[in-house]
Design an enzyme around this catalytic site. Structure first.
Site, PDB file in Angstrom:
ATOM      1  N   THR A 148      -6.615 -89.369 -47.441  1.00  0.00           N
ATOM      2  CA  THR A 148      -6.223 -90.713 -47.008  1.00  0.00           C
ATOM      3  C   THR A 148      -6.209 -91.707 -48.158  1.00  0.00           C
ATOM      4  O   THR A 148      -5.332 -92.572 -48.245  1.00  0.00           O
ATOM      5  CB  THR A 148      -7.191 -91.204 -45.915  1.00  0.00           C
ATOM      6  OG1 THR A 148      -7.030 -90.387 -44.762  1.00  0.00           O
ATOM      7  CG2 THR A 148      -6.918 -92.656 -45.534  1.00  0.00           C
TER       8      THR A 148
ATOM      9  N   ASP B 158     -11.874 -85.789 -43.870  1.00  0.00           N
ATOM     10  CA  ASP B 158     -12.012 -84.813 -42.790  1.00  0.00           C
ATOM     11  C   ASP B 158     -12.968 -83.684 -43.152  1.00  0.00           C
ATOM     12  O   ASP B 158     -13.714 -83.186 -42.298  1.00  0.00           O
ATOM     13  CB  ASP B 158     -10.649 -84.213 -42.427  1.00  0.00           C
ATOM     14  CG  ASP B 158      -9.796 -85.140 -41.579  1.00  0.00           C
ATOM     15  OD1 ASP B 158     -10.320 -86.173 -41.126  1.00  0.00           O
ATOM     16  OD2 ASP B 158      -8.606 -84.828 -41.380  1.00  0.00           O
TER      17      ASP B 158
END
Length: 358
Positions: free
Chosen positions: A34, A112
């Site tokens: 991200t 994640d």
């Protein structure tokens, strides 16, 4: 002016320290995530695109730290798409940076899988230099992206002598967490990373590391040997209310030969429904089966409960006690042990040693 070393890595010149003090040298290795995402003009959806150099260009205050940075792009993938092969390659790159005189390494990736990446690297890392994993919950197109602040704090941590010997740590939201304990506890919050039961090791403030307590217990000393077995597959089975053991029976009947190890995420302190006991015993006779808790904090017990499917019952049937490792981290440890061709007694001893946390 920036220069390039013989390996094609970009060296970034920053403000000089006094002549009698060598600047700390930190390598920044990026995997994507991200923090490195930008929006697709046609859809507005974000995907990894930014290079390590572009990421560092967004971080204010780096030059004032007096740290010499060398950047290298390893991969540019979402955290969910990273593989253990990617992490083995990353470990090789970290070893090369350590041998070349780096005082610390920053790894940038998607959140994640940060807790798994950090733990896996901690299993492999032998040098005293800190390896700091960071990322971001908000991508650069959102209001208040946290990537630049996290990168700044990660560089501070990686260059700090206070973290020598700490192994791999995770730094987000100015908090420093041990790889052994860190977990992602929220899907979107910038304060997503916590260490249940122990809290963070310390924090970053005013360009320095502030320690809350001593260096973390390390697992790497318990592992030896290089990977000599490819294609190891370790599955994870999470027990749920009403679990009738069918999934385990299907594994026995159709896929056990393609599975080399199993981690069971049980209820509470290590319990499963009675219907799951028989297939687990049969699996444990064929492959290593590690018993963990799905709660995310606290240990699997050894000798408290005595009903069918209790921790005492399962351990007596050949399952391996996972201590207080989360199911995800137990899976990585079992994978590494199997990849180095450890046998059942060695695997059991390794989990016993690691699970004690000291």
């Amino acid at each position: 002016m920036n220069a390039t070393d013989g390996n094609g890595n970009e060296a970034i010149d920053v403000a000089a320290e006094p002549a009698d003090r060598r600047d700390p040298r930190v390598a920044v290795l990026t995997l994507g995530g991200t923090i490195a995402m930008t929006a697709d003009p046609s859809t507005g959806a974000v995907r990894p695109a930014l290079s390590a150099r572009q990421l560092l260009d967004t971080v204010p205050g780096l030059t004032a730290l007096g740290v010499s940075l060398r950047v290298r792009d390893i991969r540019n993938l979402p955290g969910a798409s990273l593989s253990l092969a990617d992490l083995d390659g990353l470990h090789t790159a970290i070893e090369a940076e350590s041998a070349d005189g780096a005082d610390g390494v920053v790894v940038v990736q998607g959140t994640d899988t940060i807790e798994e990446t950090a733990f896996y690297l901690d299993l492999l890392h032998r040098s005293d230099i800190p390896v700091v994993v960071t990322g971001a919950l908000r991508n650069p197109t959102q209001p208040g992206p946290d990537g630049p602040a996290n990168l700044y704090a990660a560089v501070v941590a990686a260059s700090s002598a206070r973290l020598r010997g700490a192994g791999c740590v995770v730094v987000l939201g100015d908090e420093i967490h041990a790889a052994r304990t860190v977990t992602k506890a929220h899907s979107t919050s910038p304060a997503a990373f916590t260490s249940p039961g122990s809290g963070p090791l310390g924090l970053v403030a005013e360009g320095r590391v502030w320690s809350h307590h001593g260096l973390p217990y390390r697992t790497s000393a318990r592992l030896t040997g290089d990977v000599v077995r490819d294609g190891v597959r370790v599955l994870l089975h999470t027990v749920t209310l009403g679990d009738d053991g069918l999934a385990l029976e299907l594994l026995l009947d159709g896929a056990a030969d393609r599975c080399h190890g199993l981690v069971v995420a049980g209820f509470g302190v290590g319990h499963v429904p009675e219907a799951a006991v028989a297939p687990l015993e049969r699996l444990a006779a064929r492959i290593p089966v590690v018993l963990t808790s799905r709660t995310g904090a606290g240990p699997v017990l050894a000798a408290t409960y005595g009903f069918p499917g209790s921790e005492r019952d399962l351990l007596s049937r050949g399952l391996i006690r996972g201590g207080d490792l989360t199911p995800y981290k137990a899976r990585l440890l079992l994978h590494r042990l199997l990849a180095t061709r450890c046998q059942l007694p060695e695997i059991t001893a390794a989990f016993e040693a690691v699970g004690r946390r000291g």
